[in-house]
Design a protein around this motif. Structure first.
Motif, mmCIF file in Angstrom:
data_model
loop_
_atom_site.group_PDB
_atom_site.id
_atom_site.type_symbol
_atom_site.label_atom_id
_atom_site.label_comp_id
_atom_site.label_asym_id
_atom_site.label_seq_id
_atom_site.Cartn_x
_atom_site.Cartn_y
_atom_site.Cartn_z
ATOM 1 N N ARG A 76 2.144 -62.895 -24.123
ATOM 2 C CA ARG A 76 1.592 -62.773 -22.781
ATOM 3 C C ARG A 76 0.442 -61.365 -22.940
ATOM 4 O O ARG A 76 1.191 -60.453 -22.793
ATOM 5 C CB ARG A 76 2.447 -62.559 -21.618
ATOM 6 N N LEU A 77 -0.725 -61.875 -22.638
ATOM 7 C CA LEU A 77 -1.779 -60.504 -22.641
ATOM 8 C C LEU A 77 -1.922 -60.347 -21.186
ATOM 9 O O LEU A 77 -1.693 -61.078 -20.247
ATOM 10 C CB LEU A 77 -3.010 -61.180 -23.278
ATOM 11 N N THR A 78 -2.730 -59.266 -21.048
ATOM 12 C CA THR A 78 -3.079 -58.449 -19.812
ATOM 13 C C THR A 78 -4.486 -58.886 -19.418
ATOM 14 O O THR A 78 -5.287 -58.693 -20.412
ATOM 15 C CB THR A 78 -2.805 -57.039 -19.539
ATOM 16 N N TYR A 79 -4.785 -59.728 -18.436
ATOM 17 C CA TYR A 79 -6.165 -59.871 -18.263
ATOM 18 C C TYR A 79 -6.795 -59.363 -16.897
ATOM 19 O O TYR A 79 -6.065 -59.038 -15.952
ATOM 20 C CB TYR A 79 -6.343 -61.498 -17.815
ATOM 21 N N GLU A 80 -8.227 -58.931 -16.835
ATOM 22 C CA GLU A 80 -8.697 -58.167 -15.823
ATOM 23 C C GLU A 80 -8.857 -59.065 -14.551
ATOM 24 O O GLU A 80 -9.397 -60.142 -14.718
ATOM 25 C CB GLU A 80 -10.005 -57.833 -16.130
ATOM 26 N N PRO A 81 -8.385 -58.701 -13.401
ATOM 27 C CA PRO A 81 -8.438 -59.331 -12.260
ATOM 28 C C PRO A 81 -9.674 -59.116 -11.383
ATOM 29 O O PRO A 81 -9.582 -59.206 -10.140
ATOM 30 C CB PRO A 81 -6.995 -58.847 -11.356
ATOM 31 N N TYR A 82 -10.811 -59.120 -12.048
ATOM 32 C CA TYR A 82 -12.160 -58.850 -11.149
ATOM 33 C C TYR A 82 -13.224 -59.811 -11.675
ATOM 34 O O TYR A 82 -12.932 -60.610 -12.985
ATOM 35 C CB TYR A 82 -12.560 -57.572 -12.021
ATOM 36 N N LEU A 83 -14.257 -59.949 -10.940
ATOM 37 C CA LEU A 83 -15.118 -61.010 -11.128
ATOM 38 C C LEU A 83 -16.280 -60.233 -11.907
ATOM 39 O O LEU A 83 -16.300 -59.107 -12.123
ATOM 40 C CB LEU A 83 -15.895 -61.390 -9.767
ATOM 41 N N ASP A 84 -16.951 -60.713 -12.920
ATOM 42 C CA ASP A 84 -17.869 -60.164 -13.798
ATOM 43 C C ASP A 84 -18.682 -61.390 -14.513
ATOM 44 O O ASP A 84 -18.125 -62.320 -15.112
ATOM 45 C CB ASP A 84 -16.893 -59.551 -15.279
ATOM 46 N N ILE A 85 -20.031 -61.176 -14.273
ATOM 47 C CA ILE A 85 -21.030 -61.909 -15.188
ATOM 48 C C ILE A 85 -21.415 -61.413 -16.220
ATOM 49 O O ILE A 85 -22.530 -62.006 -16.749
ATOM 50 C CB ILE A 85 -22.210 -62.485 -13.954
ATOM 51 N N SER A 86 -21.109 -60.329 -16.594
ATOM 52 C CA SER A 86 -21.771 -59.559 -17.900
ATOM 53 C C SER A 86 -22.902 -59.323 -17.886
ATOM 54 O O SER A 86 -23.774 -59.856 -18.899
ATOM 55 C CB SER A 86 -21.253 -60.378 -18.951
ATOM 56 N N ALA A 128 -21.184 -59.878 5.149
ATOM 57 C CA ALA A 128 -19.999 -60.619 5.842
ATOM 58 C C ALA A 128 -19.187 -61.526 4.487
ATOM 59 O O ALA A 128 -19.477 -60.995 3.490
ATOM 60 C CB ALA A 128 -20.515 -61.674 6.885
ATOM 61 N N ASP A 129 -18.135 -62.171 5.076
ATOM 62 C CA ASP A 129 -17.549 -62.925 3.824
ATOM 63 C C ASP A 129 -18.534 -64.041 3.372
ATOM 64 O O ASP A 129 -18.514 -65.070 4.277
ATOM 65 C CB ASP A 129 -16.077 -63.588 4.497
ATOM 66 N N THR A 130 -18.962 -63.744 2.143
ATOM 67 C CA THR A 130 -20.171 -64.983 1.749
ATOM 68 C C THR A 130 -20.239 -64.981 0.331
ATOM 69 O O THR A 130 -19.793 -63.926 -0.305
ATOM 70 C CB THR A 130 -21.686 -64.393 2.372
ATOM 71 N N GLY A 131 -20.837 -65.884 -0.158
ATOM 72 C CA GLY A 131 -21.075 -65.993 -1.746
ATOM 73 C C GLY A 131 -21.588 -64.728 -2.255
ATOM 74 O O GLY A 131 -21.169 -64.240 -3.209
ATOM 75 N N PRO A 132 -22.789 -64.119 -1.913
ATOM 76 C CA PRO A 132 -23.214 -63.026 -2.337
ATOM 77 C C PRO A 132 -22.350 -61.888 -2.479
ATOM 78 O O PRO A 132 -22.532 -60.812 -3.095
ATOM 79 C CB PRO A 132 -24.620 -62.793 -1.487
ATOM 80 N N MET A 133 -21.506 -61.681 -1.601
ATOM 81 C CA MET A 133 -20.542 -60.670 -1.689
ATOM 82 C C MET A 133 -19.607 -60.571 -2.998
ATOM 83 O O MET A 133 -19.571 -59.878 -3.639
ATOM 84 C CB MET A 133 -19.405 -60.919 -0.505
ATOM 85 N N HIS A 134 -19.245 -61.973 -3.423
ATOM 86 C CA HIS A 134 -18.700 -62.049 -4.576
ATOM 87 C C HIS A 134 -19.663 -61.754 -5.883
ATOM 88 O O HIS A 134 -19.213 -61.196 -6.971
ATOM 89 C CB HIS A 134 -18.089 -63.478 -4.702
ATOM 90 N N LEU A 135 -20.956 -62.159 -5.591
ATOM 91 C CA LEU A 135 -21.787 -62.006 -6.665
ATOM 92 C C LEU A 135 -22.133 -60.517 -6.912
ATOM 93 O O LEU A 135 -22.161 -59.862 -7.847
ATOM 94 C CB LEU A 135 -23.395 -62.541 -6.294
ATOM 95 N N ALA A 136 -22.188 -59.724 -5.723
ATOM 96 C CA ALA A 136 -22.201 -58.227 -5.700
ATOM 97 C C ALA A 136 -20.893 -57.657 -6.670
ATOM 98 O O ALA A 136 -21.120 -56.564 -7.392
ATOM 99 C CB ALA A 136 -22.301 -57.637 -4.630
ATOM 100 N N SER A 137 -19.946 -58.276 -6.296
ATOM 101 C CA SER A 137 -18.529 -57.731 -6.930
ATOM 102 C C SER A 137 -18.612 -58.091 -8.403
ATOM 103 O O SER A 137 -18.243 -57.001 -9.188
ATOM 104 C CB SER A 137 -17.311 -58.564 -6.381
ATOM 105 N N ALA A 138 -19.342 -59.140 -8.933
ATOM 106 C CA ALA A 138 -19.486 -59.269 -10.208
ATOM 107 C C ALA A 138 -20.375 -58.622 -11.013
ATOM 108 O O ALA A 138 -20.345 -58.613 -11.956
ATOM 109 C CB ALA A 138 -19.683 -61.227 -10.404
ATOM 110 N N ALA A 139 -21.328 -58.199 -9.901
ATOM 111 C CA ALA A 139 -22.327 -57.120 -10.702
ATOM 112 C C ALA A 139 -21.819 -55.687 -10.619
ATOM 113 O O ALA A 139 -22.463 -54.916 -11.133
ATOM 114 C CB ALA A 139 -23.653 -57.076 -10.042
ATOM 115 N N LYS A 140 -20.545 -55.553 -10.350
ATOM 116 C CA LYS A 140 -19.889 -54.213 -10.076
ATOM 117 C C LYS A 140 -20.623 -53.235 -9.267
ATOM 118 O O LYS A 140 -20.751 -52.103 -9.410
ATOM 119 C CB LYS A 140 -20.118 -53.468 -11.741
ATOM 120 N N THR A 141 -21.179 -53.759 -8.008
ATOM 121 C CA THR A 141 -21.777 -52.930 -6.989
ATOM 122 C C THR A 141 -20.490 -52.628 -6.025
ATOM 123 O O THR A 141 -19.737 -53.356 -5.642
ATOM 124 C CB THR A 141 -22.899 -53.741 -6.270
#
Length: 352
Positions: free
Chosen positions: A185-195, A295-308
């Motif tokens: 069982r490996l440990t996986y990063e619990p974050y969004l990331d589009i590399s 607000a709670d919106t798709g671009p919020m998750h996009l920013a998270s995946a961009a590490k902002t």
């Protein structure tokens, strides 16, 4: 505040009823307890949804599969064409699109299924807990292993299933299918990331410098604002304008950039604004910001995946289920708080 349209409510109700009926007449045959990672070379992830957030919620799973199966090729079958968004991730081979219009074009649908079956998948994954359409598509694609969740009243054709995880966050749900693999069982990063690549980040910084001036990049706190959201999650422009003006009035060295949806309008002529058609270019721009407020919106998750760094203003949905996942991200629940309280909390985060 816009409410969810009746057609959406009715569609969800009918889908739930249909799934419950089909579950009573179709029996799922579970054939495997675990998946041998050595047997997996080609994978298809199926998520027939058109929202940005749900596509981004697959990125922790994609990264986990890369860690567990570094030589495997991963294709995705999505409800919209997100090739520009996650197609550049290192282990993503190809993205297929099966949007709602395809149902009305059976010949194109059958052609797509035929093409998918030529790929010789070893594993298909339907990583949503309540997507009957994804599960039905999974039944149409040949693979030795067909992996999904064990969920009551949702039609399922998987031959290996895992239990739903305890996590409440929708972005971490797909990651739970990794429990199906045998071995360590490996440990996986619990974050969004589009590399994002270095050249993409550099392009984002260049666009930002052209917009606000090179001298402001290092001396000011650059804050992106995105005001749009779906239905009850949307916050009125009047609120946003008051919020921005009062933050500027604090005397702190803030510069705001109004990131506008392609069909939107600027909140004020006095605030710099910009719009993007390409989601990955938007993510590159977000990566150059110091903070992103929304607000709670798709671009919020996009920013998270961009590490902002994100400050999310929630007014209707649960942060536990839909909040940003970054280590430095923060949520402000604006319900039952006056503007001064929201401002004080915002300033404490911005100036930390």
């Amino acid at each position: 505040m816009a409410k969810r349209p009746w057609h959406s409510i009715i569609r969800r109700s009918l889908s739930k009823s249909l799934n419950a009926f089909l579950c009573r007449i179709i029996n799922t045959k579970i054939e495997y307890d675990k998946i041998d990672a050595k047997e997996i070379n080609r994978i298809l992830i199926i998520r027939l949804n058109h929202r940005i957030g749900n596509a981004l919620f697959l990125t922790p799973l994609i990264k986990a599969l890369e860690k567990k199966l570094p030589n495997a090729k991963i294709d995705l079958l999505l409800g919209a064409d997100f090739s520009d968004l996650i197609g550049r991730m290192t282990n993503v081979n190809k993205i297929y699109c099966a949007n709602s219009r395809l149902i009305k074009r059976p010949f194109k649908l059958f052609a797509l299924i035929k093409e998918l079956n030529k790929n010789g998948y070893d594993l298909t994954i339907s990583p949503a807990k309540s997507s009957g359409s994804s599960n039905i598509m999974q039944a149409s694609v040949k693979a030795r292993y067909k992996l999904s969740f064990r969920v009551e009243n949702i039609i399922n054709f998987a031959n290996i299933v895992v239990d739903l995880p305890e996590t409440k966050h929708a972005a971490l749900l797909p990651l739970a299918v990794m429990e199906a693999f045998a071995g360590e069982r490996l440990t996986y990063e619990p974050y969004l990331d589009i590399s994002l690549f270095d050249d993409e980040k550099a392009q984002g910084k260049e666009i930002l410098a052209q917009l606000i001036g090179e001298d402001n990049i290092d001396d000011k706190t650059i804050i992106g604002i995105f005001r749009d959201a779906r239905y009850e999650k949307k916050i009125a422009d009047k609120y946003w304008l008051e919020y921005i003006n009062k933050l500027l009035a604090t005397g702190n060295p803030y510069i705001f950039v109004d990131i506008i949806a392609p069909d939107g309008k600027a909140v004020s002529d006095d605030i710099k604004s910009i719009s993007f058609e390409n989601l990955r270019e938007l993510a590159s721009f977000m990566a150059a910001l110091d903070f992103f407020i929304c607000a709670d919106t798709g671009p919020m998750h996009l920013a998270s995946a961009a590490k902002t760094n994100i400050i999310a203003l929630f007014n209707n949905t649960s942060p536990e289920a839909y909040g940003p996942l970054g280590k430095n991200d923060r949520v402000i629940d604006i319900n039952n708080k006056n503007m001064d309280e929201v401002l004080a909390e915002t300033v404490s985060i911005l100036n930390y």
